[in-house]
Design a protein around this motif. Structure first.
Motif, PDB file in Angstrom:
ATOM      1  N   GLN A  21       0.844  -1.192   0.000  1.00  0.00           N
ATOM      2  CA  GLN A  21       0.000   0.000   0.000  1.00  0.00           C
ATOM      3  C   GLN A  21       0.884   1.248   0.000  1.00  0.00           C
ATOM      4  OE1 GLN A  21      -2.199  -0.339   3.658  1.00  0.00           O
ATOM      5  NE2 GLN A  21      -3.592  -1.926   2.877  1.00  0.00           N
ATOM      6  N   PHE A  22       0.589   2.182  -0.874  1.00  0.00           N
ATOM      7  CA  PHE A  22       1.282   3.473  -0.862  1.00  0.00           C
ATOM      8  C   PHE A  22       0.462   4.456  -0.021  1.00  0.00           C
ATOM      9  CE2 PHE A  22       3.819   1.688  -4.125  1.00  0.00           C
ATOM     10  CZ  PHE A  22       4.964   2.490  -4.245  1.00  0.00           C
ATOM     11  N   ILE A  47       6.951  -4.514 -10.297  1.00  0.00           N
ATOM     12  CA  ILE A  47       7.531  -3.223  -9.925  1.00  0.00           C
ATOM     13  C   ILE A  47       6.427  -2.199  -9.729  1.00  0.00           C
ATOM     14  CG2 ILE A  47       9.098  -1.369 -10.643  1.00  0.00           C
ATOM     15  CD1 ILE A  47      10.559  -3.496 -12.355  1.00  0.00           C
ATOM     16  N   LEU A  48       6.463  -1.529  -8.592  1.00  0.00           N
ATOM     17  CA  LEU A  48       5.544  -0.435  -8.295  1.00  0.00           C
ATOM     18  C   LEU A  48       6.377   0.840  -8.209  1.00  0.00           C
ATOM     19  CD1 LEU A  48       4.533  -3.170  -6.708  1.00  0.00           C
ATOM     20  CD2 LEU A  48       2.842  -1.618  -5.753  1.00  0.00           C
ATOM     21  N   GLU A  49       6.074   1.810  -9.042  1.00  0.00           N
ATOM     22  CA  GLU A  49       6.891   3.008  -9.117  1.00  0.00           C
ATOM     23  C   GLU A  49       6.052   4.255  -8.841  1.00  0.00           C
ATOM     24  OE1 GLU A  49       9.967   5.322 -12.188  1.00  0.00           O
ATOM     25  OE2 GLU A  49       8.873   3.516 -12.838  1.00  0.00           O
ATOM     26  N   VAL A  66       2.475   0.352 -12.234  1.00  0.00           N
ATOM     27  CA  VAL A  66       2.660  -1.052 -11.861  1.00  0.00           C
ATOM     28  C   VAL A  66       2.946  -1.846 -13.123  1.00  0.00           C
ATOM     29  CG1 VAL A  66       1.639  -3.075 -10.754  1.00  0.00           C
ATOM     30  CG2 VAL A  66       1.066  -0.770  -9.926  1.00  0.00           C
ATOM     31  N   ARG A  67       4.044  -2.602 -13.086  1.00  0.00           N
ATOM     32  CA  ARG A  67       4.401  -3.376 -14.278  1.00  0.00           C
ATOM     33  C   ARG A  67       5.161  -4.625 -13.866  1.00  0.00           C
ATOM     34  NH1 ARG A  67       7.842   1.009 -13.871  1.00  0.00           N
ATOM     35  NH2 ARG A  67      10.093   0.560 -13.909  1.00  0.00           N
ATOM     36  N   LEU A  68       5.060  -5.643 -14.719  1.00  0.00           N
ATOM     37  CA  LEU A  68       5.832  -6.871 -14.533  1.00  0.00           C
ATOM     38  C   LEU A  68       7.046  -6.837 -15.435  1.00  0.00           C
ATOM     39  CD1 LEU A  68       3.196  -9.725 -14.261  1.00  0.00           C
ATOM     40  CD2 LEU A  68       5.100  -9.355 -12.696  1.00  0.00           C
ATOM     41  N   VAL A 109       9.410   0.076  -5.733  1.00  0.00           N
ATOM     42  CA  VAL A 109       9.220  -1.071  -4.853  1.00  0.00           C
ATOM     43  C   VAL A 109       9.082  -2.298  -5.727  1.00  0.00           C
ATOM     44  CG1 VAL A 109       7.839  -2.087  -3.019  1.00  0.00           C
ATOM     45  CG2 VAL A 109       8.049   0.406  -3.188  1.00  0.00           C
ATOM     46  N   THR A 110       9.930  -3.278  -5.479  1.00  0.00           N
ATOM     47  CA  THR A 110       9.946  -4.484  -6.306  1.00  0.00           C
ATOM     48  C   THR A 110       9.572  -5.700  -5.482  1.00  0.00           C
ATOM     49  OG1 THR A 110      11.681  -3.550  -7.722  1.00  0.00           O
ATOM     50  CG2 THR A 110      11.357  -5.931  -7.807  1.00  0.00           C
TER      51      THR A 110
END
Length: 796
Positions: free
Chosen positions: A42-43, A86-88, A78-80, A94-95
């Motif tokens: 959670q951000f 990876i959450l940027e 958010v990407r794979l 954050v990985t």
């Protein structure tokens, strides 16, 4: 139904991107499962992230006791990327490794900050007071030379908290906050309240807690120590203002045995002309141990408590009183709390109904600790406190044993049921709950008197409750004095800025006839010097009284040294009060570890006996005996202390005005009345009038000291000194700016206003130089300015 299934399929298809693993994107982050563990990231902001882990399908949820911030919708990508999810955000990467569940943190530019150790999340089934739950553990990998700070008050004398193992269960002299921050600019808060072990070694850094339905921690990236402190307060609460009078000098002892004795101490200080703002009444004003903490004056020696408080107030002093978290069986609070099953059953203080020592087990006191987790119990607590004491005009609270005391703990003790589950589950958060209960209730009663609480224990978030934590009943020694410095600095780096210790140490077990013992008298003088540069200056202890007149009379070395630092404290009140506003308004810190202001100076990172008080004054306490030779005080030879001047600035000796370059180790002469103090070049420090108490004189004729060598600024803060009108914007600030190259001081327009504000005043400007560094030595000021609230610029 078919349409809902199709939408869900599309969502999963979007988030899997062809991977064998799936995740769900939420408004604030992601949810996923890896092997047999559920994950949620959670951000709370672009730079604050919460990580939750729990056994699969356990539906872990928790309402934090410490964290009051709510997650905010944050723009994240958010990407794979292969196995990595990876959450940027704008601040963080954050990985989450979708194969093994490891979470790592980097800056938005890819600089590594912290990583979990691979496959290190542990959930061990545990039966807690009959309820099935888990013990939880998480390990991290720190860089070899990384410095970390925090964890609360450990009494270990360490500044950098590496290569240690600490079992965190609140106690008398150790206060635990499961939080650390790194010189890399990040912090980590392990949000768990059960007995917890923090361990750091060459292999890993870990938190392991006895009870937890899941793993729950917060990662924050503040870029520097001040930034991390600001984020910890953003998460767990901001710091309210204390009244001005709390920053004066406080006298206490264990204990004043009558109201006449207590009032007499205040009278004696006024007679001697030694400044004093507060007197503290310790225990037994309620009578015998069966009446423990009755919240009434049942001791016949306190025959007229209203008169006692009035007498103190009539001498322009304030009073706070000892209250506890336990009650004797013959008290009204005990009976009412017992009726709602809000008393715990374990061994606490006092153990016997008799005052004799050692305790007589044949006559147990029957004293029991109350369930501070229960809102109804907190209501009852305040009801009696308000009726019996606050209504008389008491100015503040000394919440003793706020851990609480728990002697010879047995596993079954932790099975006691609280309002929030077993005592084991929430044990370390007890001080947060009991202090918070008093703060919230007093705020509901009045906004005319700021809450002030002195307390012995602390947990994350307690800074939001108007509390100043002291370091417990330490045994007096030179080593103990030194440890109080790193205690205060590490607590401050947890985001909890208000700290003090018993000046002179509580117990004097190592000293025979301490008031006649040359070693102890020297130790006391040095401790009071340190205390003058803590957020609260408070003398207290047992085994011998500590009032200034116990150490001689005017003209004698120890007495004069004590008086000098009490007076110095009062002269710095405009600086201290303005710094306290910086703490409340700008998330600053009063006792500043050197890492806060000199993060790039590797020599400064692990110094445990120096710090900045505010952002200008480098404090170097003397923590070794110098003038006690074979039990005799010998002041014939001037001794020295070695210290380090941090790099990146120049430093001016507070006592002589001499300027020195930073980045060097020096020796400084330390006669009994000198604690080395250095002021950072470019500092502007306001000096207040000579007073007997904090509010005796208005600040209408302030000395403004300028320390050359760099540009600088200072903001003078003023308000009504003791109410909450400042929260409504009723205060003023005056900004002073110094341009060193052209020797120009600019005083800006005053911002804001409040009732009673000075319309006009004098500022006496003094450029500090050798031989001319304070009002006692200066033949004349460099400039006197009549200030009426409008901008003034003057070349000096």
């Amino acid at each position: 139904m078919k349409r809902a299934f199709a939408v869900l399929f599309i969502i999963l298809a979007v988030v899997t991107h062809g991977s064998a693993q799936s995740y769900l994107k939420t408004d604030i982050g992601i949810k996923t499962s890896i092997e047999d563990t559920d994950y949620e990231i959670q951000f709370f902001s672009p730079s604050i992230v919460r990580v939750l882990k729990s056994p699969e399908k356990s539906c872990f949820t928790k309402e934090s006791l410490s964290v009051i911030k709510r997650p905010q919708k944050t723009d994240i990508d958010v990407r794979l990327d292969g196995k990595d999810l990876i959450l940027e955000s704008d601040e963080l990467l954050v990985t989450l490794n979708m194969n093994n569940g490891t979470v790592s943190f980097e800056t938005s530019t890819g600089k590594p900050l912290l990583s979990e150790k691979e496959s290190s999340a542990e959930f061990t089934k545990f039966i807690d007071a009959g309820n099935e739950t888990y013990s939880v553990s998480q390990s991290f990998e720190l860089e070899k030379d990384e410095a970390i700070y925090g964890l609360g008050i450990l009494q270990n004398g360490k500044m950098v908290q590496r290569d240690i193992e600490v079992h965190m269960v609140q106690n008398n002299t150790q206060d635990f906050v499961p939080f650390f921050q790194s010189n890399k600019g990040y912090g980590l808060f392990w949000d768990n309240y059960s007995p917890t072990t923090f361990s750091d070694n060459k292999e890993q850094t870990s938190f392991s807690s006895e009870v937890g339905d899941g793993i729950d921690y917060y990662f924050m990236y503040g870029k520097n120590a001040d930034g991390v402190v600001a984020q910890m307060r953003e998460l767990t609460g901001q710091v309210p203002m204390f009244p001005l009078w709390t920053y004066g000098y406080w006298q206490s002892r264990e204990r004043y045995k009558s109201q006449d004795e207590l009032v007499g101490v205040v009278h004696k200080y006024r007679e001697l002309g030694v400044p004093l703002d507060g007197i503290i009444l310790d225990w037994r004003y309620w009578g015998n141990n069966y009446l423990w903490n009755a919240m009434e004056f049942l001791n016949e020696e306190f025959y007229n408590p209203q008169k006692m408080i009035n007498d103190v107030h009539n001498m322009n002093a304030h009073m706070i009183i000892s209250i506890w978290n336990s009650f004797g069986p013959h008290t009204k609070p005990y009976r009412e709390l017992d009726s709602i099953n809000a008393l715990f059953d374990f061994k606490t203080w006092p153990e016997s109904g008799s005052f004799k020592w050692p305790p007589n087990p044949d006559y147990p006191s029957g004293v029991r600790v109350y369930d501070a987790y229960n809102p109804a119990a907190r209501d009852i607590y305040w009801k009696y406190l308000n009726k019996g004491i606050f209504s008389l005009g008491m100015d503040g609270w000394w919440i003793d044993s706020s851990e609480p005391d728990h002697f010879d703990p047995k596993p079954s003790d932790f099975d006691n049921q609280t309002y929030l589950g077993s005592f084991r589950k929430v044990r370390n958060a007890y001080p947060l709950m009991t202090v918070g209960g008093v703060y919230k209730h007093q705020r509901e009663v009045t906004s005319d008197k700021r809450v002030f609480i002195l307390t012995r224990s602390v947990f994350a978030g307690q800074q939001r409750y108007g509390a100043n934590t002291w370091s417990g009943d330490v045994v007096a020694s030179w080593d103990a004095l030194r440890k109080q410095i790193s205690n205060g600095l590490n607590l401050s780096l947890c985001g909890v800025p208000y700290y003090n210790s018993d000046i002179g140490g509580f117990f004097l077990w190592d000293y025979q006839n301490p008031l006649q013992n040359a070693d102890y008298r020297e130790l006391y003088a040095r401790w009071i010097q340190f205390g003058a540069f803590c957020p609260m200056m408070r003398s207290h202890g047992t085994d011998a009284p500590r009032e200034i007149y116990q150490f001689g009379k005017k003209g004698e070395p120890i007495y004069d040294a004590i008086e000098k630092y009490i007076n110095l404290r009062y002269s710095l009140l405009p600086y201290i009060y303005s710094t306290s506003w910086d703490v409340s308004k700008n998330q600053s810190t009063m006792m500043r570890a050197l890492v806060m202001d000199f993060p790039n100076d590797k020599k400064a990172l692990n110094i445990d006996d120096q710090y900045l008080f505010g952002k200008s004054i480098l404090v170097c306490p003397v923590t070794e005996r110098m003038y006690n030779e074979n039990g005799q005080a010998d002041f014939s030879t001037v001794k020295e202390r070695e210290l380090y001047l941090p790099a990146g600035t120049r430093w001016i000796d507070f006592w002589t005005g001499e300027m020195l370059e930073g980045g060097q180790i020096i020796t400084r002469e330390t006669p009994l009345d000198i604690m080395p103090l250095y002021v950072k070049a470019g500092s502007i420090i306001p000096i207040g009038p000579d007073v007997q108490y904090a509010e005796e004189k208005p600040w209408d004729n302030l000395e403004i000291r300028i320390y050359e060598g760099a540009d600088g600024e200072f903001t003078l803060y003023e308000d009504e000194n003791d109410n909450y009108n400042y929260e409504k914007g009723m205060y003023s600030t005056i900004k002073f700016s110094w341009e060193d190259e052209n020797k120009t001081l600019t005083i800006s327009d005053r911002n804001g206003s409040f009732p009673g504000m000075l319309a006009e005043r004098k500022f006496n400007i003094l450029i500090v130089k050798p031989g001319k560094m304070n009002k006692m030595d200066a033949e004349k000021y460099d400039k006197t300015i009549i200030y009426k609230g409008k901008r003034v610029s003057v070349k000096l």
